[in-house]
Design a protein around this motif. Structure first.
Motif, PDB file in Angstrom:
ATOM      1  N   PHE A   1       3.044   0.843   4.173  1.00 46.09           N
ATOM      2  CA  PHE A   1       2.022   1.835   3.851  1.00 46.09           C
ATOM      3  C   PHE A   1       2.651   3.189   3.561  1.00 46.09           C
ATOM      4  O   PHE A   1       3.704   3.518   4.096  1.00 46.09           O
ATOM      5  CB  PHE A   1       1.065   2.017   5.041  1.00 46.09           C
TER       6      PHE A   1
ATOM      7  N   PHE B   1      -0.982   6.239  -0.764  1.00 49.16           N
ATOM      8  CA  PHE B   1      -1.936   5.154  -0.986  1.00 49.16           C
ATOM      9  C   PHE B   1      -3.316   5.528  -0.425  1.00 49.16           C
ATOM     10  O   PHE B   1      -4.330   5.397  -1.106  1.00 49.16           O
ATOM     11  CB  PHE B   1      -1.434   3.855  -0.332  1.00 49.16           C
TER      12      PHE B   1
ATOM     13  N   CYS C   1       0.849  -1.198   0.000  1.00 44.96           N
ATOM     14  CA  CYS C   1       0.000   0.000   0.000  1.00 44.96           C
ATOM     15  C   CYS C   1       0.883   1.245   0.000  1.00 44.96           C
ATOM     16  O   CYS C   1       0.938   1.996   0.971  1.00 44.96           O
ATOM     17  CB  CYS C   1      -0.918  -0.029   1.217  1.00 44.96           C
TER      18      CYS C   1
END
Length: 119
Positions: A48, A52, A15
């Motif tokens: 992450f 994203f 992500c």
């Protein structure tokens, strides 16, 4: 009206990018358009970036006010790094989408010009 569970690692293994966020957004919108609530399961995802979340969940802010967004899109198995990135995206997204459309367009143009300098 039911609930659709989306295992995020089946949509994207990492992500990190805006493109990955757009892929998730497409899946989430599909479920919401059917009237379903969504549960995003982030198990098996450990990396992450705010980018994203900017291109996935935060893009829903104009359609769903924050209180409805929290009810319609739930998140589970998100590690601390992911929680921080999501929180930042939702905070900035809330401010950004409250701006008038011309201001948003101006900011987007500035960002695109700035990014093109890195290419």
């Amino acid at each position: 009206m039911g609930q659709t569970s989306i295992k995020v690692s089946n949509v994207t293994p990492r992500c990190l990018t805006g493109m990955a966020g757009e892929k998730l957004l497409t899946a989430v919108r599909s479920a919401l358009d059917k009237g379903d609530d969504v549960c995003l399961d982030f198990s098996d995802v450990t990396m992450f970036a705010s980018l994203f979340f900017n291109n996935s969940i935060a893009k829903l802010i104009p359609e769903l006010p924050p209180e409805n967004l929290a009810k319609r899109v739930q998140v589970k198995n998100l590690n601390d790094t992911g929680k921080k990135a999501l929180s930042r995206s939702l905070e900035v997204g809330g401010i950004f989408y409250k701006l008038d459309p011309q201001e948003r367009e101006n900011i987007e143009m500035i960002i695109k010009k700035s990014l093109s300098l890195w290419e």
